[in-house]
Each structure stands twice: as structure tokens, then as C-alpha cells.
Design an enzyme around this catalytic site. Structure first.
Site, short mmCIF file in Angstrom:
data_model
loop_
_atom_site.label_atom_id
_atom_site.label_comp_id
_atom_site.label_asym_id
_atom_site.label_seq_id
_atom_site.Cartn_x
_atom_site.Cartn_y
_atom_site.Cartn_z
N ASN A 13 1.08 -1.41 0.19
CA ASN A 13 0.04 0.23 0.23
C ASN A 13 1.14 1.18 0.03
OD1 ASN A 13 -2.58 1.14 2.34
ND2 ASN A 13 -2.31 1.62 0.15
N GLN A 46 -2.17 6.73 -1.64
CA GLN A 46 -2.49 7.94 -0.78
C GLN A 46 -1.32 8.94 -0.49
OE1 GLN A 46 -3.74 4.95 0.74
NE2 GLN A 46 -5.62 5.14 0.17
N ASN A 66 -6.62 10.68 -0.96
CA ASN A 66 -6.52 9.69 -2.02
C ASN A 66 -5.83 10.12 -3.25
OD1 ASN A 66 -7.52 7.39 -0.46
ND2 ASN A 66 -9.72 7.94 -0.81
N CYS A 75 -5.79 6.40 7.70
CA CYS A 75 -5.30 5.32 6.90
C CYS A 75 -4.26 4.62 8.01
CB CYS A 75 -4.42 5.84 5.67
SG CYS A 75 -3.48 4.86 4.78
N ASN A 77 -2.25 1.66 7.07
CA ASN A 77 -0.94 1.14 6.71
C ASN A 77 0.13 2.92 6.39
OD1 ASN A 77 -1.02 -1.31 6.41
ND2 ASN A 77 -2.25 -1.19 4.52
N ASN A 192 -15.22 1.69 2.31
CA ASN A 192 -14.10 0.84 1.89
C ASN A 192 -14.77 -0.65 2.19
OD1 ASN A 192 -11.74 2.80 1.95
ND2 ASN A 192 -12.49 3.03 4.11
N GLU A 210 -10.65 -0.07 -1.59
CA GLU A 210 -10.61 1.15 -0.96
C GLU A 210 -11.11 2.38 -1.90
OE1 GLU A 210 -7.33 2.45 1.16
OE2 GLU A 210 -6.30 0.62 0.76
N CYS A 219 -4.85 -2.89 3.34
CA CYS A 219 -5.63 -1.96 3.91
C CYS A 219 -5.53 -2.09 5.30
CB CYS A 219 -6.94 -1.70 3.41
SG CYS A 219 -7.73 -0.60 4.03
N GLY A 220 -4.68 -1.05 5.81
CA GLY A 220 -4.47 -1.31 7.53
C GLY A 220 -6.14 -1.12 8.41
N THR A 221 -6.61 -0.01 8.22
CA THR A 221 -7.87 0.04 8.66
C THR A 221 -8.89 -0.93 8.32
OG1 THR A 221 -8.78 1.75 7.23
CG2 THR A 221 -7.76 2.53 9.13
#
Length: 276
Positions: A13, A46, A66, A75, A77, A192, A210, A219-221
Site C-alpha cells: 500500500n 495515498q 486519496n 489510513c 498502513n 471501504n 478502498e 489496507c490497515g484500517t
């Protein structure tokens, strides 16, 4: 004027990171859109902006755009890359950093092995907080897309997420269903869209479409939201290992009202300059 930037990634990412503490510039959505183009710009998922804090209780302010120019709340990551960046650039000597985002305050802990643990704060399930249009709060909701009903979870990790359980992420209709869920009218600020395959009580595979970026390597979240949804519905137990196309994240969540802890890598790719 020329601005210094760093290209970084967390599990593929990828991000352009700008220090606006020691440099001064007014970044607009059009700049993110221009620089985010992978053919004619720098190319990224991003744009991350490091700013001085607006209140004394935090160390930095963290803004996220974005590649389509839309500014978003959070975000995960990117947060790990943010922590690595401010240490590498000597903007702080702290290894535990408090950062304000549009989605709230998060805490970042840079560990000696180079991994970064992000305290994402507690997840939010109240539909109005996501935001998601529903008559009442529930663990899952029926969502109709093109005449077919899908059972999804809806969670906020400072930004909105839907989570759909699938048998196999490799064959999941991420590119067909993802954008339709992203733009579904029941998600007023878009969403997302996560597709989770539960492997066992502590392991899952995940792909994420996303909002404003399309499918990304990680995607961390999204990983946090998927883990929370799986634990809340009794499919999995904490800690959870989430495997994404770009690599692996570790997620811990002790239950309602408790913070979500996400641990993973942050990698610097190259340094550059761009004309504003």
C-alpha cells in the site's frame, strides 16, 4: 517551488509522504490527483501530509488524500509509514507518538525490530457514526446490490468499512461488487469494502476495495475492521493474523470499548523532489 518527499509503502500500500513541518506549502486536492497518477505523476494510493499539531496534546497532525484527490479520515498502513517517517527525518526523537487525524487521535509505537504498532482506538458500530443508514444497530445488515442481498458488517475505524465474508478471496468479486458497495446509497460518505475469508480462529485472508483508490495491496484500517467484525460475530478470536495480497498484519482487540492494535511493517522506497 520544489518540495522534498519520500515514497514509502506498508505491505505494498504505497504513499507519497510530505513534511510540511520544515517545509511550507498549501496542498490542494488537485495536487494529490496530479501526483497520484502512475503514468504521468509519482504514483501512489495515498498522499500523506505531516503537519504541526493544532493542539498541545499531540505531536503531529496527519492528513491523507486519496489518488483521486479526496481527503479521508484515516489510513492504518499510512500511519505506520508516518511514524517511521517522522523518526527517520528527526522531526521527533519519541518512539511513541500521538497524532491527530480527521478520524480522531491515534497512538503510534515504533518497536526495536522496525515494526510499528498503531493504537487505532475503539471501533464504532453505531450506524450514524460510520455513517451507514440503518433502522437500528446490529452485528450484520442485509445490503441489496443489483437485486441480490449480501450480509455485511458495518464498522468505523475512524473511516467507514463494510465487511463481507466469502469462501475464497481469490475468487471473490472484489472488482465487480467492491465499487457498487463503495457507492451504495446506504453509505452517504462512501465506504471501504472488505472481503474476508476466515481460515481458522486466528487467521484470515482479506482483500479490500478502498474508497477513492480501488483495490490496494493492503489496507490497515480494513484489516482492523475485518478482524473486529469477525471477532464480534464469533468467527474468530483475538489476536488475529490477517493476510492481504501485500503481506501480513497482526490485529488485537479485547472487545467493545477497547482499542484495536495493529502491528506491521513500514518501508522507505526512495526520496525525491516535486515542483508545486
Amino acid at each position: 517551488m520544489l518540495l522534498r518527499f519520500t515514497k514509502m509503502h506498508g505491505l505494498g500500500n504505497d504513499f507519497m509522504v510530505l513534511d510540511l513541518v520544515s517545509q511550507h506549502a498549501h496542498i490542494q486536492p488537485k495536487h494529490a490527483k496530479q501526483w497520484g497518477d502512475r503514468n504521468t505523476g509519482i504514483g501512489f494510493d495515498q498522499l500523506l501530509i505531516v503537519e504541526a499539531p493544532s493542539n498541545p496534546d499531540v505531536d503531529f497532525r496527519y492528513r491523507i488524500f486519496n489518488a483521486d484527490g479526496s481527503e479521508v479520515e484515516q489510513c492504518g498502513n499510512g500511519a505506520r509509514c508516518f511514524a517511521r517517517f517522522v523518526l527517520d527525518k528527526r522531526l521527533t526523537a519519541k518512539k511513541r507518538i500521538r497524532v491527530e487525524t480527521k478520524g480522531g487521535i491515534i497512538e503510534l509505537d515504533v518497536r526495536n525490530d522496525g515494526q510499528v504498532c498503531v493504537d487505532m482506538g475503539p471501533p464504532r458500530f453505531v450506524p450514524a457514526d460510520i455513517p451507514f443508514i440503518a433502522d437500528e444497530q446490529a452485528l450484520s445488515y442485509p445490503l441489496e446490490v443489483d437485486g441480490q442481498v449480501h450480509q455485511i458488517a458495518a464498522v468505523s475505524m475512524g473511516n467507514p468499512h463494510s465487511v463481507l465474508r466469502v469462501d475464497d478471496v481469490r475468487t471473490a468479486p472484489v472488482h465487480e461488487l467492491g465499487p457498487k458497495i463503495e457507492h451504495h446509497p446506504r453509505f452517504p460518505q462512501r465506504v471501504n469494502a472488505g472481503f474476508i475469508q476466515v481460515v481458522d480462529r486466528h487467521r484470515a485472508n482479506l482483500r479490500v476495495w478502498e474508497r477513492g483508490a480501488g483495490e490496494t495491496q493492503a489496507c490497515g484500517t480494513g484489516a482492523c475492521a475485518a478482524a473486529v467484525a469477525a471477532i464480534a460475530q464469533g468467527w474468530m478470536d483475538s489476536p488475529v493474523t490477517i493476510d492481504l495480497p501485500g503481506g501480513r498484519l497482526s490485529i488485537e482487540w479485547a472487545g467493545p470499548g477497547k482499542p484495536v492494535l495493529m502491528t506491521g511493517p513500514a518501508v522507505r522506497v526512495f526520496e525525491g523532489q516535486v515542483r508545486l
